[in-house]
Design an enzyme around this catalytic site. Structure first.
Site, short mmCIF file in Angstrom:
data_model
loop_
_atom_site.label_atom_id
_atom_site.label_comp_id
_atom_site.label_asym_id
_atom_site.label_seq_id
_atom_site.Cartn_x
_atom_site.Cartn_y
_atom_site.Cartn_z
CB SER A 159 -0.97 -0.03 1.19
OG SER A 159 -1.91 1.01 1.11
CG ASP A 183 -4.01 -2.91 -4.15
OD1 ASP A 183 -4.05 -2.79 -5.38
OD2 ASP A 183 -4.98 -2.63 -3.42
NE ARG A 197 2.34 7.51 -11.16
CZ ARG A 197 3.06 6.93 -12.13
NH1 ARG A 197 3.88 5.94 -11.84
NH2 ARG A 197 2.97 7.35 -13.38
CG ASP A 199 8.31 5.53 -12.83
OD1 ASP A 199 9.51 5.54 -13.21
OD2 ASP A 199 7.36 5.66 -13.60
CG ASP A 202 10.84 4.52 -8.43
OD1 ASP A 202 11.44 5.55 -8.81
OD2 ASP A 202 9.63 4.50 -8.16
CG HIS A 253 -5.74 -1.99 0.10
ND1 HIS A 253 -5.13 -1.73 -1.12
CD2 HIS A 253 -5.07 -1.24 1.02
CE1 HIS A 253 -4.15 -0.86 -0.94
NE2 HIS A 253 -4.09 -0.55 0.35
#
Length: 449
Positions: A159, A183, A197, A199, A202, A253
């Protein structure tokens, strides 16, 4: 005198046990009051190895080489949790530690940023992701200075933790070996630039699992490979109404974690197929794995070495799979190729049943209406919640919904049923069968010519 000795012995045992438990460092367990007033960011690293699976040891950010359990030459996996609105430890921490240790000899570092993630205000937790990432980045840089290879570092983020992992990777110039995002959180990260965020740039390799894109998860494609369980949306077995309480909000989730744990445990063999959409996958349009030969299509899990080079060459790849509602989550899948001939145009769905002795499994392929006219070739994906073998009888029904008027006949020139995840099993065929719409026909499968 005997009573005195007994008292001393029992007291010594008590103190010894207390000392042993006191030597273990546990994940922060905060109460609701602390979450209500908010927590300030404080990051801890809990070290687990095969030598201390039941007893985490807090690893200092400095002088960590003094900890004898921490071997700088071993691969190191960081486990990073997400938002903790109640302050309780994640229920899956012990499970993932044990399962990771079973894969290979690792340093497993559980990143405990509960003080920072445990806030009733989600936006505060989001703001703390950057600080957490900076903290861990500094630690990894110290590891590198001591001789650790960034190639052997794996960040697993859940998360919000997936974005923490992305920020760490970005701060290290994308040089870490791998990031796994379970997720990745959607709120406050939807529509933001890649640098804000998780990507693909990374890490050297980024794999992502989606299970809740229409609520707490992030839509889109964010890794070299993105797995979409059940389309990445509503998960089987999860509540559909708010009256189910907390489970309604977290079930989809959390399923990402449980699917990954199941894959690590090797009790789920979840094969995913490259496709542009879940609808196309369910329609049987995306069941080819030629791009990955001699390997199969990608399988969710820890070891991605069979597919990594191909995925890096292909660029961002979306892969889809379906699951059952409960463990072991795996569906049994068949590719079904039909050739039909009929005089009149008919529309319908297919119900396929497989028999083995007294046991029967059924698949209803009704995600879209199928067209049957004159000479028609149709490919469908049939998925079953159980696996039966050997198959002794097959039943087929084409449901058109026609309840008034004559039943039209449909001639089945050929049906071929191919097991997808069990290539060692024989293909099953049958030829030239006359059937009526809405009426079931049964037959014994024959070897394909």
């Amino acid at each position: 005198m005997m009573s005195l000795w007994l008292f001393l012995i029992l007291g010594s045992i008590f103190m010894l046990c207390k000392g042993e438990s006191g030597d273990c460092d546990n994940f922060s367990d905060l109460d609701l009051h602390e979450c209500l007033i908010g927590t300030n960011l404080y990051v801890r690293l809990l070290l687990y190895t095969r030598a201390n699976l039941e007893c985490g040891q807090e690893l200092p950010h400095h002088n960590f080489t003094q900890q004898p359990l921490f071997n700088i030459t071993r691969p190191t996996t960081f486990v990073i949790h997400g938002y903790r609105p109640t302050g309780a430890p994640p229920i899956w921490i012990n499970h993932i530690v044990h399962l990771l240790a079973a894969q290979e000899d690792l340093n497993i570092l559980v990143v405990d940023w509960n003080r920072g993630a445990a806030n009733l205000n989600y936006f505060t937790a989001v703001a703390n992701t950057r600080g957490t990432a900076e903290n861990i980045t500094g630690f990894i840089q110290s590891m590198e200075a001591e001789g650790a290879s960034l190639d052997s570092i794996h960040l697993i983020g859940v998360s919000l933790g997936a974005h923490v992992a992305g920020f760490i990777g970005s701060m290290l110039g994308g040089r870490v070996g791998r990031i796994t995002g379970l997720d990745p959180a959607g709120p406050m990260f939807a529509g933001v630039p890649p640098e804000e965020r998780l990507d693909p740039t990374d890490a050297q390799f980024v794999d992502v699992l989606h299970t809740d894109m229409n609520s707490f998860g992030l839509r889109g494609t964010h890794g070299h490979i993105d797995f979409y369980a059940n389309g990445g949306l509503d998960q089987p077995g999860c509540p559909k109404t708010i009256f189910s309480g907390k489970s309604y909000f977290v079930c989809d989730h959390q399923r990402s974690v449980f699917l990954y744990l199941c894959a690590l445990n090797r009790t789920c063999h979840l094969t995913a197929y490259p496709c542009s959409s879940y609808t196309d996958f369910l329609s049987g349009q995306c069941l080819q794995c030629e791009a990955f030969k001699p390997a199969s299509c990608p399988v969710l899990g820890y070891d991605m070495s069979k597919w990594k080079d191909t995925l890096l060459r292909l660029g961002q790849t979306r892969v889809f799979f379906s699951t059952t509602a409960e463990l072991p989550y795996r569906k049994t899948s068949y590719r079904v190729d039909l050739v039909t001939w009929n005089q009149f145009l008919r529309w319908g769905v297919i119900i396929l049943r497989l028999h083995s002795g007294k046991n029967v499994i059924e698949s209803r392929i009704d995600n879209k209406l199928l067209r049957f006219e004159q000479y028609t070739s149709t490919r469908i994906l049939a998925q079953f919640d159980e696996d039966l073998y050997p198959i002794q009888k097959i039943s087929l029904r084409i449901v058109t919904g026609n309840v008034i008027g004559p039943r039209y006949k449909i001639r089945l020139l050929r049906i071929r049923i191919s097991p997808l995840e069990n290539p060692d099993r024989s293909l099953m065929c049958r030829y030239d069968i006359i059937m009526e719409e809405n009426a079931e026909v049964s037959f014994k499968p024959l070897p394909c010519s």
